[in-house]
Write an enzyme that holds these catalytic residues in place. Structure first.
Site, PDB file in Angstrom:
ATOM      1  N   ASP A  72     -14.060  10.656 -13.523  1.00 23.70           N
ATOM      2  CA  ASP A  72     -13.145  10.705 -14.643  1.00 23.70           C
ATOM      3  C   ASP A  72     -13.621   9.798 -15.741  1.00 23.70           C
ATOM      4  O   ASP A  72     -14.885   9.493 -15.631  1.00 23.70           O
ATOM      5  CB  ASP A  72     -11.670   9.802 -14.158  1.00 23.70           C
ATOM      6  N   ASP A 141      -1.733   1.319  -5.627  1.00 26.21           N
ATOM      7  CA  ASP A 141      -0.557   2.507  -5.740  1.00 26.21           C
ATOM      8  C   ASP A 141      -1.003   3.606  -5.010  1.00 26.21           C
ATOM      9  O   ASP A 141      -0.140   4.445  -5.224  1.00 26.21           O
ATOM     10  CB  ASP A 141       0.124   2.778  -7.111  1.00 26.21           C
ATOM     11  N   HIS A 143      -3.543   5.698  -5.872  1.00 30.03           N
ATOM     12  CA  HIS A 143      -3.905   6.912  -6.581  1.00 30.03           C
ATOM     13  C   HIS A 143      -5.415   7.041  -6.357  1.00 30.03           C
ATOM     14  O   HIS A 143      -6.183   6.124  -6.085  1.00 30.03           O
ATOM     15  CB  HIS A 143      -3.891   6.826  -8.165  1.00 30.03           C
ATOM     16  N   GLU A 148      -2.338   9.527 -10.701  1.00 34.82           N
ATOM     17  CA  GLU A 148      -1.497   8.400 -10.439  1.00 34.82           C
ATOM     18  C   GLU A 148      -0.206   8.909  -9.575  1.00 34.82           C
ATOM     19  O   GLU A 148       0.079   9.952  -9.651  1.00 34.82           O
ATOM     20  CB  GLU A 148      -1.075   7.600 -11.663  1.00 34.82           C
TER      21      GLU A 148
END
Length: 263
Positions: A72, A141, A143, A148
């Site tokens: 990313d 979380d 991800h 996400e």
């Protein structure tokens, strides 16, 4: 899914680096048939990168015939900004090994046409013959990359608007100023990662314990996107003891026994 439990972050990083190095060396890559390696950013893989650098410096490993694809990059952040993922990768990894600059692929968050940039990235991966081993980290979380909670589990490389929690978490890298934190990023999709021949995920620390529980011992869910790795034919999760804090005793013992050859 294979789960490796190591006592601490250092040993976790070494195990992961040993596996990556073995995979590259076993492939005996050449200029005509390079090894394609997927690369993450973040704090979790730093130990892995340091160990890979050490292996290069000791002559155990070469990246001359390795092609990399990063996960990313932020949108509208200059590539030379100290917090860009271009800077992260060159400062923490690429500048310390013998990789050829033309073999490094990182998404351009400043491209004029971001949709085309994402489409071209997917094509570049396909044209290279697919990724042999995709390394990755995981967020608290659950991800993977910037996929996400709520992201499609079949997603491809695309533009993502970052969640408020992610922006707040990343503000520590931008002097605590939320206004300086990019609100969008380009990211490979879960489907992109799943296409890799192998996936190696590193997960460390108590703050990742809830995510690890969902990833290896919960249901597959778009709310914990890395849980999709349960469906990958060759996925490995390498974690430290602290990240195992929320696993059941049965699950913890199962994976330890499996690696010891007792199962």
């Amino acid at each position: 899914m294979r789960v490796i439990i190591e006592p601490d972050y250092e040993k976790m990083s070494k195990w992961a680096a040993d596996y990556v190095a073995h995979s590259i060396n076993e492939a005996k890559p050449t200029a005509e048939k390079p090894f394609k390696l997927g690369c993450p950013t973040g704090s979790s893989p730093l130990g892995l990168y340091k160990e890979l650098i050490r292996k290069y410096e000791s002559g155990e490993l070469s990246f001359q015939n390795v092609i990399t694809f990063n996960m990313d990059e932020y949108v509208n952040l200059d590539q030379n900004h100290p917090e860009s993922y271009h800077s992260f990768m060159w400062n923490n990894f690429f500048s310390h090994i013998d990789i050829k600059p033309e073999n490094v692929h990182i998404l351009d968050g400043n491209a004029k046409d971001l949709v085309k940039e994402c489409e071209d990235y997917e094509k570049a991966i396909r044209d290279a013959g697919g990724i042999d081993l995709f390394m990755g980290g995981v967020g608290p979380d659950g991800h993977l990359a910037f996929n996400e909670p709520g992201s499609s589990l079949t997603s491809r490389t695309r533009i993502k608007t970052l969640a408020t929690d992610t922006i707040i978490a990343n503000s520590r890298f931008f002097d605590g100023d939320l206004s300086k934190v990019p609100t969008q990023a380009l990211t490979v999709g879960i489907g992109t990662v799943m296409d890799a021949k192998e996936v190696l995920l590193v997960c460390n620390g108590h703050h990742k314990a809830r995510a690890l529980k969902h990833i290896i011992d919960g249901d597959i869910s778009h709310k914990w996107t890395a849980s999709m790795l349960q469906m990958h034919p060759k996925a490995i999760v390498v974690c430290d003891e602290a990240a195992c804090d929320e696993l059941t005793v049965a699950t913890y013992k199962y994976y330890l026994d499996k690696e010891r050859g007792n199962l």
